[in-house]
Write a protein that holds these residues in place. Structure first.
Motif, PDB file in Angstrom:
ATOM      1  N   PHE A 235       1.127   6.099 -12.686  1.00  0.00           N
ATOM      2  CA  PHE A 235       0.419   5.337 -13.717  1.00  0.00           C
ATOM      3  C   PHE A 235      -0.798   4.641 -13.129  1.00  0.00           C
ATOM      4  CE2 PHE A 235       3.459   2.200 -12.008  1.00  0.00           C
ATOM      5  CZ  PHE A 235       2.661   1.080 -11.822  1.00  0.00           C
ATOM      6  N   GLU A 236      -1.741   4.307 -14.006  1.00  0.00           N
ATOM      7  CA  GLU A 236      -2.886   3.466 -13.649  1.00  0.00           C
ATOM      8  C   GLU A 236      -3.021   2.390 -14.711  1.00  0.00           C
ATOM      9  OE1 GLU A 236      -6.426   5.746 -12.928  1.00  0.00           O
ATOM     10  OE2 GLU A 236      -5.635   6.590 -11.065  1.00  0.00           O
ATOM     11  N   LEU A 237      -3.628   1.267 -14.328  1.00  0.00           N
ATOM     12  CA  LEU A 237      -3.816   0.149 -15.252  1.00  0.00           C
ATOM     13  C   LEU A 237      -5.302  -0.123 -15.429  1.00  0.00           C
ATOM     14  CD1 LEU A 237      -2.614  -2.182 -16.949  1.00  0.00           C
ATOM     15  CD2 LEU A 237      -2.692  -3.589 -14.881  1.00  0.00           C
ATOM     16  N   VAL A 242     -12.215  -1.962 -16.321  1.00  0.00           N
ATOM     17  CA  VAL A 242     -11.933  -2.062 -14.894  1.00  0.00           C
ATOM     18  C   VAL A 242     -10.636  -1.322 -14.576  1.00  0.00           C
ATOM     19  CG1 VAL A 242     -11.520  -3.616 -12.946  1.00  0.00           C
ATOM     20  CG2 VAL A 242     -13.054  -4.320 -14.809  1.00  0.00           C
ATOM     21  N   GLU A 243     -10.685  -0.411 -13.609  1.00  0.00           N
ATOM     22  CA  GLU A 243      -9.464   0.210 -13.101  1.00  0.00           C
ATOM     23  C   GLU A 243      -8.839  -0.760 -12.104  1.00  0.00           C
ATOM     24  OE1 GLU A 243      -8.014   3.738 -10.109  1.00  0.00           O
ATOM     25  OE2 GLU A 243      -9.953   3.987 -11.101  1.00  0.00           O
ATOM     26  N   LEU A 244      -7.664  -1.273 -12.446  1.00  0.00           N
ATOM     27  CA  LEU A 244      -7.039  -2.323 -11.648  1.00  0.00           C
ATOM     28  C   LEU A 244      -6.015  -1.822 -10.646  1.00  0.00           C
ATOM     29  CD1 LEU A 244      -6.409  -5.239 -14.201  1.00  0.00           C
ATOM     30  CD2 LEU A 244      -7.812  -5.325 -12.127  1.00  0.00           C
ATOM     31  N   ALA A 245      -5.236  -0.804 -11.011  1.00  0.00           N
ATOM     32  CA  ALA A 245      -4.094  -0.451 -10.174  1.00  0.00           C
ATOM     33  C   ALA A 245      -3.709   1.010 -10.323  1.00  0.00           C
ATOM     34  CB  ALA A 245      -2.907  -1.339 -10.525  1.00  0.00           C
ATOM     35  N   ASN A 246      -3.002   1.499  -9.303  1.00  0.00           N
ATOM     36  CA  ASN A 246      -2.509   2.870  -9.260  1.00  0.00           C
ATOM     37  C   ASN A 246      -1.087   2.813  -8.714  1.00  0.00           C
ATOM     38  OD1 ASN A 246      -2.460   5.666  -9.305  1.00  0.00           O
ATOM     39  ND2 ASN A 246      -3.497   5.898  -7.338  1.00  0.00           N
ATOM     40  N   GLY A 247      -0.116   3.313  -9.485  1.00  0.00           N
ATOM     41  CA  GLY A 247       1.277   3.196  -9.070  1.00  0.00           C
ATOM     42  C   GLY A 247       2.043   4.499  -9.197  1.00  0.00           C
ATOM     43  N   LEU A 298      -2.842  -2.769  -6.216  1.00  0.00           N
ATOM     44  CA  LEU A 298      -3.680  -3.477  -7.187  1.00  0.00           C
ATOM     45  C   LEU A 298      -4.857  -4.116  -6.463  1.00  0.00           C
ATOM     46  CD1 LEU A 298      -2.465  -5.814 -10.028  1.00  0.00           C
ATOM     47  CD2 LEU A 298      -4.244  -6.588  -8.487  1.00  0.00           C
ATOM     48  N   GLY A 299      -6.065  -3.924  -6.994  1.00  0.00           N
ATOM     49  CA  GLY A 299      -7.252  -4.516  -6.386  1.00  0.00           C
ATOM     50  C   GLY A 299      -7.360  -6.000  -6.719  1.00  0.00           C
ATOM     51  N   ILE A 300      -7.128  -6.840  -5.723  1.00  0.00           N
ATOM     52  CA  ILE A 300      -7.167  -8.291  -5.930  1.00  0.00           C
ATOM     53  C   ILE A 300      -8.548  -8.746  -6.371  1.00  0.00           C
ATOM     54  CG2 ILE A 300      -7.158 -10.501  -4.689  1.00  0.00           C
ATOM     55  CD1 ILE A 300      -4.394  -9.782  -5.296  1.00  0.00           C
ATOM     56  N   ASP A 301      -9.594  -8.228  -5.738  1.00  0.00           N
ATOM     57  CA  ASP A 301     -10.951  -8.665  -6.061  1.00  0.00           C
ATOM     58  C   ASP A 301     -11.301  -8.339  -7.515  1.00  0.00           C
ATOM     59  OD1 ASP A 301     -11.712  -9.434  -3.245  1.00  0.00           O
ATOM     60  OD2 ASP A 301     -11.299  -7.320  -2.949  1.00  0.00           O
ATOM     61  N   ARG A 302     -10.894  -7.163  -7.974  1.00  0.00           N
ATOM     62  CA  ARG A 302     -11.164  -6.783  -9.367  1.00  0.00           C
ATOM     63  C   ARG A 302     -10.359  -7.660 -10.323  1.00  0.00           C
ATOM     64  NH1 ARG A 302     -11.467  -0.119  -9.320  1.00  0.00           N
ATOM     65  NH2 ARG A 302     -13.165   0.051  -7.799  1.00  0.00           N
TER      66      ARG A 302
END
Length: 324
Positions: A235-237, A242-247, A298-302
């Motif tokens: 999955f992605e969020l 903004v693309e936040l995460a990839n799991g 998850l990208g903290i900066d984003r």
């Protein structure tokens, strides 16, 4: 050199808010008894994914009399999975990651990544937990969920798993990229182009959106679905463009992972890229036994860009690459 380049790229007020949010994240995991870990920023191996480019350096001197190639991590994933295989239980890390890729408002070569793994979770359980964390930080409410197929059908009116090349070209005309799609022979490259131009801008605008069950060909390190071999349990969020995460519901089969690495090497050769230094220690950890688990980066900066309503990643980092 400008006399002001010694100053931080983020305001002190922003850095204070950043510290508070990161502390909130740590408290989130402490309450769930997920152990914080630290792993090396450098590795003797690098990722094989053709879309990720590692920074390389060379270790010399007494520690490596014959010199040793080292790579800055694009993610702490492989080291963290070695800890999982050693019996760590559920773990998380807030780490620096390094990617030699394009610049832009969402990119800096050095950035901060939150990565965590939950033993006994599948990708749905991890999406549930991630939903809670994102709402804690952004107060955005519960996320929407769409399968990859639903996202394409909703935004572009085609099924990405069954569409023909002619279907892709027709859709690409509306996105002004028909010439590119006509010439491209790799199906996943076409899908990624259409997804970035025709799907991403239209999902997760009012509230976050999980897109899950990506094509099996884009599984990366995720399991293939046991009920539908066309898709991977990945999955992605996305939120507000903004693309936040990839799991992933993590692949635990060492032999299958080795086959995927070998396929990556073939693709690298086709693109004229140097072969990747495959992480044999990671494969050995999988062979020893990675527990059933799900993990996400998850990208903290984003995330902070969204939380603090800034326009550029540099505004939430103490020193961007131009000021480093």
């Amino acid at each position: 050199m400008s006399e002001t380049l010694w100053q931080p790229s983020a305001s002190i007020e922003t850095l204070q808010a950043r510290a508070e949010i990161i502390n909130k994240i740590r408290c989130f995991f402490a309450a769930r008894k997920v152990m914080e870990v630290e792993t090396p920023s450098m590795s003797q191996a690098c990722v094989s994914d053709v879309h990720l480019h590692s920074f390389a350096t060379t270790l010399t001197g007494p520690a490596a009399p014959h010199s040793m190639s080292l790579y800055l991590q694009t993610s702490p994933e492989f080291h963290m999975k070695r800890l999982l295989a050693a019996g760590s239980g559920c773990i998380y890390q807030i780490a620096k990651a390094f990617r030699n890729e394009e610049a832009g408002r969402f990119h800096n070569p050095e950035f901060t990544m939150l990565e965590w793994y939950r033993v006994g979770f599948d990708h749905f359980a991890l999406m549930d937990e991630m939903d809670t964390l994102i709402d804690l930080v952004l107060a955005c409410g519960s996320a929407e969920r769409l399968t990859y197929v639903e996202a394409f059908e909703q935004s572009l009116g085609i099924n990405p798993l069954s569409a023909s090349h002619a279907d892709f070209v027709e859709v690409a005309k509306g996105l002004s990229v028909a010439d590119l799609v006509e010439q491209e022979t790799d199906r996943d490259t076409i899908l990624q182009l259409l997804f970035s131009l025709g799907v991403e801008p239209y999902i997760g605008q009012q509230r976050p959106c999980f897109v899950y069950h990506f094509p099996a060909s884009q599984a990366a390190l995720a399991k293939i679905s046991a009920t539908d071999p066309q898709v991977a349990e990945r999955f992605e969020l996305y939120f507000k463009g903004v693309e936040l995460a990839n799991g992933f519901h993590e692949l635990t089969d060492a032999e299958e992972q080795a086959q995927r690495f070998a396929k990556d090497q073939q693709v690298r050769e086709q693109y004229g890229l140097a072969p990747a230094q495959i992480d044999k220690r990671f494969l050995a950890a999988l062979a020893a036994g990675l527990p059933e688990c799900a993990g996400v980066a998850l990208g903290i900066d984003r995330l902070l860009m969204l939380a603090l309503e800034t326009d550029n990643i540099q505004q939430v980092q103490s020193f961007s690459i131009e000021r480093a």
